[in-house]
Write a protein that holds these residues in place. Structure first.
Motif, PDB file in Angstrom:
ATOM      1  N   LEU A 184     -29.010  55.886   3.957  1.00 16.38           N
ATOM      2  CA  LEU A 184     -29.207  56.834   2.620  1.00 16.38           C
ATOM      3  C   LEU A 184     -30.647  56.588   2.030  1.00 16.38           C
ATOM      4  CD1 LEU A 184     -25.546  56.242   1.369  1.00 16.38           C
ATOM      5  CD2 LEU A 184     -26.301  57.890   2.972  1.00 16.38           C
ATOM      6  N   ILE A 185     -31.466  57.488   2.392  1.00 15.86           N
ATOM      7  CA  ILE A 185     -32.795  57.281   1.551  1.00 15.86           C
ATOM      8  C   ILE A 185     -32.593  58.381   0.467  1.00 15.86           C
ATOM      9  CG2 ILE A 185     -35.088  57.372   1.671  1.00 15.86           C
ATOM     10  CD1 ILE A 185     -33.753  55.411   3.564  1.00 15.86           C
ATOM     11  N   PHE A 186     -32.847  57.624  -1.010  1.00 17.05           N
ATOM     12  CA  PHE A 186     -32.683  58.636  -2.075  1.00 17.05           C
ATOM     13  C   PHE A 186     -34.144  58.690  -2.412  1.00 17.05           C
ATOM     14  CE2 PHE A 186     -28.593  56.725  -2.059  1.00 17.05           C
ATOM     15  CZ  PHE A 186     -27.708  57.649  -2.530  1.00 17.05           C
ATOM     16  N   VAL A 187     -34.577  60.062  -2.711  1.00 12.34           N
ATOM     17  CA  VAL A 187     -35.990  60.596  -2.815  1.00 12.34           C
ATOM     18  C   VAL A 187     -36.245  60.957  -4.262  1.00 12.34           C
ATOM     19  CG1 VAL A 187     -37.959  62.306  -2.123  1.00 12.34           C
ATOM     20  CG2 VAL A 187     -35.717  61.510  -0.379  1.00 12.34           C
ATOM     21  N   GLU A 188     -37.066  59.971  -4.877  1.00 14.28           N
ATOM     22  CA  GLU A 188     -37.247  60.032  -6.324  1.00 14.28           C
ATOM     23  C   GLU A 188     -38.837  61.089  -6.454  1.00 14.28           C
ATOM     24  OE1 GLU A 188     -36.253  55.880  -7.980  1.00 14.28           O
ATOM     25  OE2 GLU A 188     -37.632  55.826  -6.609  1.00 14.28           O
ATOM     26  N   ASP A 189     -39.443  60.960  -5.400  1.00 12.01           N
ATOM     27  CA  ASP A 189     -40.736  61.744  -5.578  1.00 12.01           C
ATOM     28  C   ASP A 189     -41.150  61.791  -4.147  1.00 12.01           C
ATOM     29  OD1 ASP A 189     -42.277  59.384  -4.754  1.00 12.01           O
ATOM     30  OD2 ASP A 189     -42.284  58.671  -6.950  1.00 12.01           O
ATOM     31  N   ALA A 190     -42.432  62.329  -3.920  1.00 18.83           N
ATOM     32  CA  ALA A 190     -42.880  62.693  -2.612  1.00 18.83           C
ATOM     33  C   ALA A 190     -43.842  61.613  -1.863  1.00 18.83           C
ATOM     34  CB  ALA A 190     -43.868  64.022  -2.587  1.00 18.83           C
ATOM     35  N   VAL A 191     -43.953  60.569  -2.496  1.00 24.74           N
ATOM     36  CA  VAL A 191     -44.703  59.381  -2.049  1.00 24.74           C
ATOM     37  C   VAL A 191     -44.156  58.682  -0.957  1.00 24.74           C
ATOM     38  CG1 VAL A 191     -45.694  57.195  -2.752  1.00 24.74           C
ATOM     39  CG2 VAL A 191     -45.663  59.116  -4.342  1.00 24.74           C
ATOM     40  N   GLU A 192     -45.087  58.906   0.195  1.00 31.75           N
ATOM     41  CA  GLU A 192     -44.633  58.283   1.492  1.00 31.75           C
ATOM     42  C   GLU A 192     -43.292  58.673   1.911  1.00 31.75           C
ATOM     43  OE1 GLU A 192     -46.582  57.091   3.560  1.00 31.75           O
ATOM     44  OE2 GLU A 192     -48.349  56.736   2.317  1.00 31.75           O
ATOM     45  N   LEU A 193     -42.890  59.756   1.464  1.00 29.28           N
ATOM     46  CA  LEU A 193     -41.430  60.526   2.054  1.00 29.28           C
ATOM     47  C   LEU A 193     -41.473  60.426   3.511  1.00 29.28           C
ATOM     48  CD1 LEU A 193     -38.678  61.560   1.668  1.00 29.28           C
ATOM     49  CD2 LEU A 193     -40.002  63.789   1.368  1.00 29.28           C
ATOM     50  N   ASP A 194     -42.428  60.870   4.143  1.00 29.85           N
ATOM     51  CA  ASP A 194     -42.187  61.057   5.624  1.00 29.85           C
ATOM     52  C   ASP A 194     -42.313  59.730   6.458  1.00 29.85           C
ATOM     53  OD1 ASP A 194     -41.981  63.638   5.340  1.00 29.85           O
ATOM     54  OD2 ASP A 194     -44.051  64.026   5.914  1.00 29.85           O
ATOM     55  N   SER A 195     -43.129  58.809   5.950  1.00 29.65           N
ATOM     56  CA  SER A 195     -43.382  57.608   6.679  1.00 29.65           C
ATOM     57  C   SER A 195     -42.048  56.978   6.569  1.00 29.65           C
ATOM     58  CB  SER A 195     -44.471  56.848   5.984  1.00 29.65           C
ATOM     59  OG  SER A 195     -44.355  56.271   4.770  1.00 29.65           O
ATOM     60  N   THR A 196     -41.373  56.910   5.157  1.00 30.19           N
ATOM     61  CA  THR A 196     -40.126  56.046   5.079  1.00 30.19           C
ATOM     62  C   THR A 196     -39.011  56.732   5.888  1.00 30.19           C
ATOM     63  OG1 THR A 196     -40.708  56.075   2.616  1.00 30.19           O
ATOM     64  CG2 THR A 196     -38.398  55.734   3.166  1.00 30.19           C
ATOM     65  N   LEU A 211     -35.890  55.792  11.015  1.00 31.99           N
ATOM     66  CA  LEU A 211     -35.288  56.420  12.108  1.00 31.99           C
ATOM     67  C   LEU A 211     -35.635  55.270  13.626  1.00 31.99           C
ATOM     68  CD1 LEU A 211     -36.361  60.055  11.941  1.00 31.99           C
ATOM     69  CD2 LEU A 211     -34.036  59.211  12.327  1.00 31.99           C
ATOM     70  N   GLN A 212     -36.885  54.658  13.076  1.00 33.73           N
ATOM     71  CA  GLN A 212     -37.445  53.863  14.453  1.00 33.73           C
ATOM     72  C   GLN A 212     -36.495  52.407  14.522  1.00 33.73           C
ATOM     73  OE1 GLN A 212     -41.567  53.426  13.348  1.00 33.73           O
ATOM     74  NE2 GLN A 212     -42.183  55.425  14.164  1.00 33.73           N
ATOM     75  N   CYS A 213     -36.038  52.119  12.961  1.00 35.75           N
ATOM     76  CA  CYS A 213     -35.141  50.976  13.188  1.00 35.75           C
ATOM     77  C   CYS A 213     -33.855  51.146  14.046  1.00 35.75           C
ATOM     78  CB  CYS A 213     -34.599  50.819  11.766  1.00 35.75           C
ATOM     79  SG  CYS A 213     -35.911  49.973  10.532  1.00 35.75           S
ATOM     80  N   GLY A 214     -33.496  52.456  14.225  1.00 34.14           N
ATOM     81  CA  GLY A 214     -32.368  52.357  15.213  1.00 34.14           C
ATOM     82  C   GLY A 214     -31.033  53.125  14.348  1.00 34.14           C
ATOM     83  N   PHE A 215     -31.174  53.560  13.109  1.00 31.05           N
ATOM     84  CA  PHE A 215     -29.986  53.912  12.543  1.00 31.05           C
ATOM     85  C   PHE A 215     -29.463  54.991  13.350  1.00 31.05           C
ATOM     86  CE2 PHE A 215     -31.754  51.892   8.851  1.00 31.05           C
ATOM     87  CZ  PHE A 215     -30.768  51.098   8.541  1.00 31.05           C
ATOM     88  N   LYS A 216     -28.163  55.114  13.519  1.00 33.85           N
ATOM     89  CA  LYS A 216     -27.424  56.382  14.017  1.00 33.85           C
ATOM     90  C   LYS A 216     -27.843  57.614  13.331  1.00 33.85           C
ATOM     91  CE  LYS A 216     -25.145  54.182  17.096  1.00 33.85           C
ATOM     92  NZ  LYS A 216     -25.482  54.236  18.878  1.00 33.85           N
ATOM     93  N   ALA A 217     -27.915  57.426  11.972  1.00 34.41           N
ATOM     94  CA  ALA A 217     -28.304  58.762  11.340  1.00 34.41           C
ATOM     95  C   ALA A 217     -29.091  58.220   9.894  1.00 34.41           C
ATOM     96  CB  ALA A 217     -26.905  59.581  10.816  1.00 34.41           C
ATOM     97  N   VAL A 218     -30.117  59.136   9.478  1.00 32.74           N
ATOM     98  CA  VAL A 218     -30.956  59.099   8.423  1.00 32.74           C
ATOM     99  C   VAL A 218     -30.726  60.226   7.564  1.00 32.74           C
ATOM    100  CG1 VAL A 218     -33.229  58.618   7.456  1.00 32.74           C
ATOM    101  CG2 VAL A 218     -32.549  57.536   9.466  1.00 32.74           C
ATOM    102  N   VAL A 219     -30.154  60.114   6.314  1.00 28.43           N
ATOM    103  CA  VAL A 219     -29.879  61.183   5.156  1.00 28.43           C
ATOM    104  C   VAL A 219     -30.644  60.845   4.141  1.00 28.43           C
ATOM    105  CG1 VAL A 219     -27.913  61.898   3.964  1.00 28.43           C
ATOM    106  CG2 VAL A 219     -27.457  60.787   6.123  1.00 28.43           C
ATOM    107  N   ALA A 220     -31.538  61.930   3.977  1.00 24.77           N
ATOM    108  CA  ALA A 220     -32.459  62.015   2.873  1.00 24.77           C
ATOM    109  C   ALA A 220     -31.668  62.924   1.741  1.00 24.77           C
ATOM    110  CB  ALA A 220     -33.821  62.869   3.319  1.00 24.77           C
ATOM    111  N   LEU A 221     -31.566  62.061   0.803  1.00 26.07           N
ATOM    112  CA  LEU A 221     -30.903  62.877  -0.523  1.00 26.07           C
ATOM    113  C   LEU A 221     -32.218  63.223  -1.373  1.00 26.07           C
ATOM    114  CD1 LEU A 221     -28.896  60.377   0.418  1.00 26.07           C
ATOM    115  CD2 LEU A 221     -27.442  61.838  -1.148  1.00 26.07           C
ATOM    116  N   MET A 222     -32.600  64.400  -1.505  1.00 26.04           N
ATOM    117  CA  MET A 222     -33.750  64.790  -2.162  1.00 26.04           C
ATOM    118  C   MET A 222     -33.848  66.205  -2.732  1.00 26.04           C
ATOM    119  SD  MET A 222     -35.518  65.628   1.692  1.00 26.04           S
ATOM    120  CE  MET A 222     -37.001  66.332   0.980  1.00 26.04           C
TER     121      MET A 222
END
Length: 289
Positions: free
Chosen positions: A24-36, A41-52
């Motif tokens: 669960l990635i909580f997005v406070e601003d647009a800083v390095e959003l894509d790289s985060t 995803l590269q860590c191998g999580f089954k799903a990445v959820v961006a709350l933004m």
């Protein structure tokens, strides 16, 4: 994979939460959003959820791989409430929560997945993992005024310490296998950091279960979840390498003009590799080799 709200995600995203680990990635601003998001995803999580916020854009390659949930985390309590709602919806599932411009590292993450690590951790009868939030910062604030730069990222190689965590319910005696950890920018610039926000420990990886609650100080209602190790040996820990403190200190009018640089004699370039964090003692491999 867009959801109009957290309610919509919890109603229609049950398949996403059926099997973990889920980030669960909580997005406070647009800083390095894509790289985060790419990093997790590269860590191998089954799903990445961006709350933004809906106004923020994602790179084309992320639109089909990330679950996007419209969410406003500007209120301090919003993140904790959202995590608790996901806990209720996903019992038994391993979850991770973090923010944009934060990057999870765990021992040997270059060659092993998050799922492999958590499978081992589960075999050790652990349902939560301590993570240290390690502050990252750009070495040159003239060229990087936001203090954020992946290419020029630095961290503190020393200056970390722990204190016993008092138990108010037991005459303030130390809690068993719990410590409050400090260091990094929150220690060096503590005059600009509210006292409740100075700790760098976070139980960011945990297995959801009925009745579990995340509290606003990043600890859980089940005290065993807040321990750094089991009673019989050391366990794995992980690190969250984070630009959040640095960018907040430079964005805050009360601190930005007092800080010309974050560098000091114990600053070193961040190598973006788990080996550096292990060598510096900023995370622990435990019995996992």
């Amino acid at each position: 994979m867009n959801h109009a709200s957290l309610d919509d995600f919890l109603k229609h995203g049950t398949a996403t939460l059926a099997k973990g680990p889920v980030a669960l990635i909580f997005v406070e601003d647009a800083v390095e959003l894509d790289s985060t998001l790419r990093h997790h995803l590269q860590c191998g999580f089954k799903a990445v959820v961006a709350l933004m916020p809906p106004a923020f854009e994602l790179a084309d390659d992320l639109e089909d791989t990330v679950h996007r949930v419209a969410f406003d985390c500007s209120h301090p309590q919003a993140v904790f409430d959202a995590v608790n709602r996901v806990i209720e919806a996903a019992p038994g599932v391993w979850l991770y929560y973090g923010y944009n411009a934060e990057y999870l590292f765990f021992p040997f993450c270059e060659t092993r997945s998050i799922g492999e690590m958590l499978a081992f951790h589960t075999e050790e009868r652990r349902d939560a993992m301590l993570t240290y939030v390690i502050d990252l910062y750009a070495d040159d604030l003239e060229n990087c005024p936001s203090a954020v730069s992946l290419e020029r990222a630095h961290l503190d190689r020393a200056g970390y310490y722990a204190l016993a965590r008092p138990d108010p319910g037991n005459h303030n005696h130390p809690k068993e296998r719990q410590l409050d950890f400090f260091g990094g920018l929150r220690w060096r610039f503590e005059e600009h950091i509210p006292a409740p926000s100075r700790r760098i420990d976070r139980i960011a990886l945990f297995r959801a279960k009925p009745g579990l609650r995340l509290r606003s100080d990043h600890t859980f209602s089940d005290e065993e979840y807040n321990t750094y190790a089991c009673p019989w040996h050391h366990n794995l820990t992980a690190a969250i390498c984070s630009f959040r403190t640095a960018k907040a200190l430079k964005a805050n009018p009360g601190s930005t003009f007092d800080i010309d640089t974050f560098r000091w004699r114990k600053s070193v370039p961040f190598e973006w590799h788990s080996r550096q964090l292990l060598d510096l003692g900023l995370m622990e491999p435990g019995q996992w080799f």
